[in-house]
Design a protein around this motif. Structure first.
Motif, short mmCIF file in Angstrom:
data_model
loop_
_atom_site.label_atom_id
_atom_site.label_comp_id
_atom_site.label_asym_id
_atom_site.label_seq_id
_atom_site.Cartn_x
_atom_site.Cartn_y
_atom_site.Cartn_z
N MET A 1 0.81 -1.29 0.03
CA MET A 1 0.16 0.02 0.33
C MET A 1 0.91 1.33 -0.26
N ARG A 2 1.81 1.26 0.51
CA ARG A 2 2.68 1.95 0.59
C ARG A 2 3.15 3.24 -0.85
N LYS A 3 3.62 1.80 -1.79
CA LYS A 3 3.66 2.46 -3.31
C LYS A 3 2.33 3.55 -3.74
N TYR A 4 0.93 3.00 -3.03
CA TYR A 4 0.29 3.77 -3.71
C TYR A 4 0.21 5.00 -3.27
N PHE A 5 0.20 4.84 -2.02
CA PHE A 5 0.31 6.51 -1.72
C PHE A 5 1.80 7.06 -1.96
N TYR A 6 2.69 6.99 -2.24
CA TYR A 6 3.80 7.64 -2.52
C TYR A 6 3.55 8.18 -3.84
N VAL A 7 2.61 7.41 -4.98
CA VAL A 7 1.98 7.71 -6.50
C VAL A 7 1.11 8.91 -6.04
N ILE A 8 -0.43 8.65 -5.80
CA ILE A 8 -1.49 9.30 -5.13
C ILE A 8 -0.54 11.12 -4.63
N SER A 9 0.48 11.25 -3.94
CA SER A 9 0.93 12.11 -2.78
C SER A 9 1.91 12.95 -4.15
N SER A 10 2.67 11.79 -5.14
CA SER A 10 3.18 12.89 -5.59
C SER A 10 1.93 13.35 -7.13
N VAL A 11 1.22 12.89 -7.25
CA VAL A 11 0.22 13.32 -8.21
C VAL A 11 -0.49 14.57 -7.63
N ILE A 12 -0.73 14.92 -5.92
CA ILE A 12 -1.22 15.91 -5.41
C ILE A 12 -0.28 16.92 -5.78
N ILE A 13 1.11 16.48 -5.24
CA ILE A 13 2.46 17.75 -4.91
C ILE A 13 2.72 18.43 -6.80
N LEU A 14 2.86 17.07 -7.59
CA LEU A 14 3.01 18.00 -9.08
C LEU A 14 1.62 18.66 -9.82
N SER A 15 0.35 18.37 -9.37
CA SER A 15 -0.46 19.28 -9.91
C SER A 15 -0.81 20.36 -8.91
N GLY A 16 0.17 20.30 -7.37
CA GLY A 16 -0.17 22.27 -7.23
C GLY A 16 0.80 22.58 -7.74
N ILE A 17 2.73 21.97 -8.20
CA ILE A 17 3.33 22.99 -8.95
C ILE A 17 2.68 23.53 -9.75
N VAL A 18 2.70 22.53 -10.99
CA VAL A 18 1.49 23.18 -12.06
C VAL A 18 1.39 23.94 -12.07
N SER A 19 -0.02 24.27 -10.81
CA SER A 19 -0.72 24.79 -10.91
C SER A 19 -0.78 25.85 -9.98
#
Length: 97
Positions: free
Chosen positions: A1-19
């Motif tokens: 489950m840890r890898k899924y949460f890493y992916v989800i966290s990365s997507v949220i962080i990247l979307s914030g940076i792009v925004s």
């Protein structure tokens, strides 16, 4: 489950940076400054109506919130903020509409 949460966290962080790069920072009136007026009316008013009417007068949308009871509002605007001696003009425009 840890890898899924890493992916989800990365997507949220990247979307914030792009925004941040696409939209930029909007400091708003809290950081850029402005004038604030408290006005009391004879009867309860709708803040959205007041904001739309004042946007035609000031050329920009002011921040209008209910202040206390429904018949009192606080209007904050950055209309001609860098100029001095325009308080009387703004008071006249507020009392006119």
């Amino acid at each position: 489950m840890r890898k899924y949460f890493y992916v989800i966290s990365s997507v949220i962080i990247l979307s914030g940076i792009v925004s941040l790069f696409v939209r930029g920072l909007d400091p708003g009136i809290d950081f850029s400054g402005g004038r604030t007026y408290v006005i009391r009316f004879d009867k309860p008013v709708v803040t959205e109506d007041i904001a739309s009417k004042l946007s035609t007068v000031f050329g920009q949308l002011p921040q209008v919130v209910t202040y206390g009871k429904q018949d009192q509002v606080k209007i904050t605007t950055s209309y001609r903020i860098n100029e001095t001696g325009v308080e009387d003009e703004v008071d006249t425009k507020l009392s006119k509409d």
